[in-house]
Design a protein around this motif. Structure first.
Motif, mmCIF file in Angstrom:
data_model
loop_
_atom_site.group_PDB
_atom_site.id
_atom_site.type_symbol
_atom_site.label_atom_id
_atom_site.label_comp_id
_atom_site.label_asym_id
_atom_site.label_seq_id
_atom_site.Cartn_x
_atom_site.Cartn_y
_atom_site.Cartn_z
ATOM 1 N N ARG A 41 41.638 -1.839 -44.076
ATOM 2 C CA ARG A 41 41.902 -3.207 -43.172
ATOM 3 C C ARG A 41 41.410 -3.042 -41.914
ATOM 4 N N LYS A 42 40.615 -3.747 -41.329
ATOM 5 C CA LYS A 42 40.134 -3.582 -39.906
ATOM 6 C C LYS A 42 40.490 -5.028 -39.329
ATOM 7 N N ALA A 43 41.332 -5.104 -38.194
ATOM 8 C CA ALA A 43 41.607 -6.156 -37.397
ATOM 9 C C ALA A 43 42.298 -7.288 -38.417
ATOM 10 N N VAL A 50 30.174 0.736 -45.357
ATOM 11 C CA VAL A 50 28.816 1.122 -45.896
ATOM 12 C C VAL A 50 28.468 2.043 -45.128
ATOM 13 N N PHE A 51 28.295 3.402 -45.508
ATOM 14 C CA PHE A 51 27.771 4.610 -44.843
ATOM 15 C C PHE A 51 26.385 4.618 -44.837
ATOM 16 N N LEU A 52 25.428 4.671 -44.051
ATOM 17 C CA LEU A 52 23.986 4.654 -44.175
ATOM 18 C C LEU A 52 23.419 5.789 -43.429
ATOM 19 N N VAL A 53 22.518 6.874 -43.784
ATOM 20 C CA VAL A 53 22.045 7.847 -43.400
ATOM 21 C C VAL A 53 20.617 7.918 -43.117
ATOM 22 N N PHE A 54 20.064 7.857 -42.046
ATOM 23 C CA PHE A 54 18.608 7.436 -41.847
ATOM 24 C C PHE A 54 17.758 8.827 -41.751
ATOM 25 N N ALA A 55 16.549 8.782 -42.354
ATOM 26 C CA ALA A 55 15.858 10.221 -42.434
ATOM 27 C C ALA A 55 15.766 11.084 -41.184
ATOM 28 N N GLY A 56 15.964 10.196 -40.018
ATOM 29 C CA GLY A 56 15.770 10.625 -38.639
ATOM 30 C C GLY A 56 17.037 11.517 -38.149
ATOM 31 N N GLY A 57 18.179 11.088 -39.093
ATOM 32 C CA GLY A 57 19.533 11.733 -38.843
ATOM 33 C C GLY A 57 20.414 10.926 -38.294
ATOM 34 N N GLN A 58 20.078 9.663 -38.144
ATOM 35 C CA GLN A 58 21.011 9.060 -37.284
ATOM 36 C C GLN A 58 22.005 8.247 -38.755
ATOM 37 N N GLU A 59 23.195 7.802 -38.250
ATOM 38 C CA GLU A 59 24.373 7.235 -39.351
ATOM 39 C C GLU A 59 24.681 6.074 -38.731
ATOM 40 N N LEU A 60 24.813 5.249 -39.713
ATOM 41 C CA LEU A 60 25.308 3.610 -39.325
ATOM 42 C C LEU A 60 26.321 3.533 -40.386
ATOM 43 N N ASN A 61 27.272 3.132 -39.879
ATOM 44 C CA ASN A 61 28.454 2.661 -40.586
ATOM 45 C C ASN A 61 28.827 1.105 -40.465
ATOM 46 N N PHE A 63 30.852 -2.517 -41.501
ATOM 47 C CA PHE A 63 32.028 -2.905 -42.297
ATOM 48 C C PHE A 63 31.925 -4.392 -42.931
ATOM 49 N N ALA A 64 31.697 -4.541 -44.130
ATOM 50 C CA ALA A 64 31.375 -5.658 -44.897
ATOM 51 C C ALA A 64 32.663 -6.406 -45.586
ATOM 52 N N ARG A 65 32.575 -7.575 -45.027
ATOM 53 C CA ARG A 65 33.824 -8.406 -45.569
ATOM 54 C C ARG A 65 33.300 -9.027 -46.970
ATOM 55 N N ALA A 66 34.667 -9.533 -47.566
ATOM 56 C CA ALA A 66 34.403 -10.156 -48.968
ATOM 57 C C ALA A 66 33.454 -11.334 -48.792
ATOM 58 N N SER A 67 33.192 -12.095 -47.851
ATOM 59 C CA SER A 67 32.460 -13.064 -47.560
ATOM 60 C C SER A 67 31.048 -12.748 -47.319
ATOM 61 N N ALA A 68 30.698 -11.548 -47.798
ATOM 62 C CA ALA A 68 29.298 -11.135 -47.699
ATOM 63 C C ALA A 68 28.485 -11.038 -46.186
#
Length: 173
Positions: A41-43, A50-61, A63-68
């Motif tokens: 639960r956020k706000a 959804v945690f994404l790690v790029f080949a360059g070493g960066q991390e992107l998180n 936060f997806a809702r049910a409404s896509a």
């Protein structure tokens, strides 16, 4: 309007694949790791991180809702403002979000690379043991394995005797 069942979202969900492919194309980097975490639960809104790690070493998180759509994003642990919302329904907001994040990722790549170069990797110290010491260690290990083999053989023999006794008792009954 697109919708997601947050409990069943996986890295193979078409919506997640679409985001991954768009980010790979826009940044020019592959994303070798995609991890979907438990619903949070956020706000006051249920989201799936959804945690994404790029080949360059960066991390992107994301936060997806049910409404896509994505309501919040964190790049390398810092919250970033999205120019779009990765809406599955409206291509223009999806493209805005992808291009905005791709720009941020490309700009911060040099900082991440500099930080990675500063980080020193410490290798564990090597054991400088003489050949005679290594031979002694291997002989000791061999003795332990021989003893273990003797113990296991005795245990096997004991179990065979018990099995034969049980079979003879069941045949007599």
């Amino acid at each position: 309007m697109g919708s997601l069942n947050l409990a069943t979202v996986t890295p193979d969900t078409p919506y997640i694949k679409k985001i991954k492919a768009a980010l790979e194309k826009a940044t020019g980097q592959s994303i070798p790791l995609v991890e979907v975490k438990k619903v949070q639960r956020k706000a006051g809104v249920s989201v799936v991180p959804v945690f994404l790690v790029f080949a360059g070493g960066q991390e992107l998180n994301l936060f997806a809702r049910a409404s896509a759509d994505v309501i919040k994003a964190e790049l390398n642990g810092k919250e970033v403002i999205l120019p779009g919302d990765f809406s599955d329904d409206y291509q223009q907001t999806f493209d805005n979000a992808v291009s905005g994040l791709a720009k941020l990722i490309r700009e911060s790549q040099s900082k991440v690379e500099q930080q990675n170069q500063k980080d020193k990797v410490k290798l564990p110290p090597r054991k400088n043991r003489s050949i005679q010491q290594q031979i002694g260690d291997k002989r000791e290990e061999e003795k332990q394995l021989d003893q273990e083999l003797i113990d296991m053989t005795a245990q096997r023999d004991q179990l065979q005797v018990q099995l034969e006794q049980a079979q003879s008792n069941s045949a007599a009954a």
